[in-house]
Design an enzyme around this catalytic site. Structure first.
Site, PDB file in Angstrom:
ATOM      1  N   ALA A 108      55.481  75.943  14.591  1.00 51.72           N
ATOM      2  CA  ALA A 108      55.992  76.720  15.719  1.00 51.72           C
ATOM      3  C   ALA A 108      57.508  76.708  15.735  1.00 51.72           C
ATOM      4  O   ALA A 108      58.141  75.795  15.211  1.00 51.72           O
ATOM      5  CB  ALA A 108      55.449  76.161  17.039  1.00 51.72           C
ATOM      6  N   SER A 109      58.065  77.735  16.331  1.00 49.88           N
ATOM      7  CA  SER A 109      59.506  77.908  16.458  1.00 49.88           C
ATOM      8  C   SER A 109      60.153  77.788  15.080  1.00 49.88           C
ATOM      9  O   SER A 109      59.924  78.618  14.224  1.00 49.88           O
ATOM     10  CB  SER A 109      60.072  76.896  17.462  1.00 49.88           C
ATOM     11  OG  SER A 109      61.254  77.408  18.040  1.00 49.88           O
ATOM     12  N   GLY A 110      60.951  76.750  14.823  1.00 51.90           N
ATOM     13  CA  GLY A 110      61.556  76.608  13.505  1.00 51.90           C
ATOM     14  C   GLY A 110      60.525  76.496  12.403  1.00 51.90           C
ATOM     15  O   GLY A 110      60.766  76.913  11.268  1.00 51.90           O
ATOM     16  N   TYR A 169      59.559  79.921  11.807  1.00 48.83           N
ATOM     17  CA  TYR A 169      60.720  80.553  11.173  1.00 48.83           C
ATOM     18  C   TYR A 169      60.601  80.424   9.656  1.00 48.83           C
ATOM     19  O   TYR A 169      60.832  81.387   8.904  1.00 48.83           O
ATOM     20  CB  TYR A 169      61.991  79.861  11.670  1.00 48.83           C
ATOM     21  CG  TYR A 169      63.241  80.702  11.678  1.00 48.83           C
ATOM     22  CD1 TYR A 169      63.623  81.466  10.580  1.00 48.83           C
ATOM     23  CD2 TYR A 169      64.080  80.705  12.788  1.00 48.83           C
ATOM     24  CE1 TYR A 169      64.784  82.220  10.592  1.00 48.83           C
ATOM     25  CE2 TYR A 169      65.245  81.454  12.817  1.00 48.83           C
ATOM     26  CZ  TYR A 169      65.593  82.202  11.713  1.00 48.83           C
ATOM     27  OH  TYR A 169      66.743  82.946  11.730  1.00 48.83           O
ATOM     28  N   GLY A 211      53.813  80.342  16.256  1.00 50.32           N
ATOM     29  CA  GLY A 211      54.560  81.308  17.062  1.00 50.32           C
ATOM     30  C   GLY A 211      55.776  80.657  17.685  1.00 50.32           C
ATOM     31  O   GLY A 211      56.639  80.133  16.992  1.00 50.32           O
TER      32      GLY A 211
END
Length: 648
Positions: free
Chosen positions: A431-433, A436, A453
């Site tokens: 998630a997040s990073g 990414y 996500g």
């Protein structure tokens, strides 16, 4: 240092945890170094969506079905190959010698380690089960399951490999002295489940917890100034609110329903019961082991020695003889080659990325925990520059971290994907990073309950003015430049022009993240906005919204990598894991020096967690899927309050 100030250094960002039984919520905070300003951070929220597995599967079935499943098909070793396996075992290393008819004993307990750390790891479990399936010396598996501390995606991977092992026709039995929902989820994949008469069983259901520290901050004299974007971005609520927002409550409830529904479906299928019967049994609050036996939740009530006696009878071992058994640690030293599992000429690289993301390694530790951006980039470049690898898999298990590091790794993964197929395989969380990184790959594979996500931003700083007054501290600043004091003046609130710039900066960071996600997933910005806003999704829901391409584990990621590299599915490949480099001489000397001066490991980890001073964070804080353990006295919040009250 005063006790009050010492208490402030204990602060970290609150974590939410999912627990199968009521217990005291734990809080963790990033320490706040008082004189240092706090730059931007962005974190994932605790918001989710839920829908039934069947509905989701129908929604993206066309896309998911485009990829091979990677399902395990056991093929008995016969003829010439069988002779070769026997020959290999004769010339095997001494530590690979295993008595014929042995039972492989695996103990599942606590937290699973990373691939290259001491202790039992998920890859080690999967490899041992695969080897045991083909090893003619292994008759079956005796699985000891105790309280586990890992996410649902890892449980799904273990469960899948247990079921794969059973395809060999060998037995696998579970012994569960202490069992809750996660442990039972693994156990019910086994052929038989045994428990001692005094076993601790607590199949009472699941809970999700959210802690709020605004009241604590007010008492101490700290004002959180948080800027968030998106109604689902709830990470800042832990600091700014005293209760859960309606949006957060709605999404957490949906997530809990998703996980609970998945558990009921799989357990009912494994035990041959109706889903309603399982749910009714849970709601009765049954803890007696004999009731579990009567209702068919366990096979029999036996002590460990009695289970071994039963296994001896099954394998026709004389009562006065010991049951031949091999420990999972020793069996981990058996090579796949020894049991006849060989790879092919084509090679696929696996790069593991686990833990919080940092850009550079901390000078305070020989081996910093988590993902070190510059080191992972070295591995990515090594794979890109090598002609021997036909494809690469990025195995991600990360809640994110440093945004700059995440972006730099995303760039390198994109460059790698331009030269050869790259598959992102998600474990418990990406998630997040973590997401990414994944969105730089050509194809993303997630488990059904992977958390992913979290495309969003929440950032903030603390106004410590009232705290400074309480402890008699004063700070004065001489500055040049209209915005020079934006992060330096933590002893006061933002001025209007500073607050405006702060908000605009957050919006800009969010747009960069969202737009790159849209580009990577071939979506319009408007379409990505609908699924972004800091929202965390389960793997199933992420697939239905286009954030994930396929549902499955590492085996499916390998199958997809073969497809993308034009390697036939029935052709064997060699999977190469890029190992961690050995420490250099200066690192070893540094480690010895740290030991000599008695540097406490806890202090080093505390300093490593000062992510607020490291720059913008693409991080999911507060989503931890594990059981709450320990005692109330170990709760950091209680310790914080004790420090505060004792200083009055």
């Amino acid at each position: 240092m005063s006790l009050t100030r010492a208490a402030i250094h204990r602060f970290r960002h609150t974590y939410r945890r999912l627990s199968p039984s009521p217990s005291i919520t734990r809080f963790q905070f990033h320490p706040i170094p008082i004189p240092i300003p706090k730059p931007f951070h962005f974190h994932s929220s605790s918001c989710y969506s839920s829908s039934s597995y069947s509905t989701i599967k129908q929604h993206f079935a066309g896309q998911d079905d485009d990829y091979p499943t990677g399902d395990f098909h056991f093929k008995p070793v016969t003829g010439w190959n069988k002779f070769l396996v026997k020959l290999k075992m004769l010339i095997a290393f001494p530590w690979e010698r295993v008595q014929h008819g042995s039972v492989l004993k695996i103990i599942l307990r606590g937290q699973l380690k990373s691939r290259f750390s001491p202790g039992l790891s998920l890859p080690q479990i999967c490899d041992n089960l695969l080897k045991a399936a083909y090893d003619p010396r292994i008759s079956g598996v005796y699985l000891h399951i105790d309280i586990l501390n890992c996410g649902w995606a890892k449980l799904e991977e273990i469960r899948r490999h247990i079921l794969n092992f059973r395809k060999s026709g060998k037995f696998v039995v579970a012994y569960v002295p202490s069992c809750r929902e996660k442990e039972y989820y693994i156990a019910c994949a086994c052929e038989e489940i045994y428990a001692p008469p005094s076993a601790y069983f607590s199949l009472f259901g699941l809970t999700v917890q959210a802690g709020f520290v605004r009241g604590v901050l007010d008492n101490i004299g700290i004002e959180p100034q948080v800027e968030k974007i998106g109604k689902y971005k709830s990470a800042g609520e832990q600091l700014t609110c005293r209760t859960m927002s309606d949006d957060n409550r709605e999404m957490l409830t949906a997530l809990l329903d998703n996980i609970y529904s998945n558990w009921l479906d799989n357990v009912s299928s494994a035990r041959g019961k109706k889903r309603n019967d399982i749910e009714n049994f849970i709601n009765e609050g049954v803890y007696q082991v004999d009731r579990l036996k009567e209702e068919g939740f366990i096979s029999s009530i036996l002590y460990d020695d009695e289970v071994i006696t039963r296994l001896k009878e099954r394998l026709q071992v004389k009562t006065d003889k010991n049951l031949p058994m091999v420990d999972f640690r020793k069996y981990s030293g058996v090579r796949k080659w020894t049991v006849g599992i060989s790879g092919g000429k084509e090679m696929i690289a696996i790069i593991r990325a686990s833990g919080a993301i940092r850009r550079v390694e901390s000078p305070l530790s020989v081996s910093s925990k988590g993902i070190i951006g510059e080191k992972l980039i070295e591995k990515i470049r090594r794979v890109r520059e090598s002609n021997k690898f036909k494809a690469a898999i990025i195995r991600i298990d990360s809640p994110g971290g440093d945004a700059l590091a995440s972006d730099l790794m995303w760039r390198e993964i994109r460059l790698l994907a331009a030269s050869k197929p790259v598959i992102a395989s998600m474990s418990d969380v990406a998630a997040s990073g973590g997401y990414y990184m994944a969105m730089g790959a050509g194809t993303i594979v997630a488990e059904s309950l992977t958390l992913t996500g979290s495309i969003g931003v929440v950032t903030g700083r603390f106004n410590l003015g009232k705290l400074y007054e309480k402890i008699g501290f004063n700070k004065e600043i001489i500055s040049r430049g209209k915005y020079a004091e934006l992060f330096a003046a933590e002893q006061r609130s933002f001025r209007p022009h500073e607050a405006e710039l702060f908000a605009k900066s957050v919006q800009n960071i969010y747009k960069q993240f969202r737009d790159k996600a849209a580009f990577s997933r071939s979506m319009t910005v408007d379409k990505m906005e609908e699924v972004a806003q800091g929202r965390v999704w389960t793997g199933n829901d992420a697939a239905s919204h286009g954030l994930v391409d396929a549902i499955g584990g590492l085996s499916r990621a390998i199958a997809i990598a073969k497809l993308k590299a034009n390697i036939p599915q029935d052709r064997k490949v060699t999977v190469v894991e890029l190992s961690r480099p050995s420490p250099s001489l200066p690192e070893i000397v540094s480690s010895v020096g740290n030991s000599l001066v008695g540097v406490d490991q806890t202090l080093k980890e505390l300093l490593q967690d000062l992510t607020f001073s490291d720059g913008v964070q693409a991080r999911m804080d507060g989503i931890m899927f594990q059981k709450l353990e320990g005692y109330p006295s170990a709760n950091p919040v209680l310790a914080l309050m004790k420090d505060y009250l004792s200083s009055m």
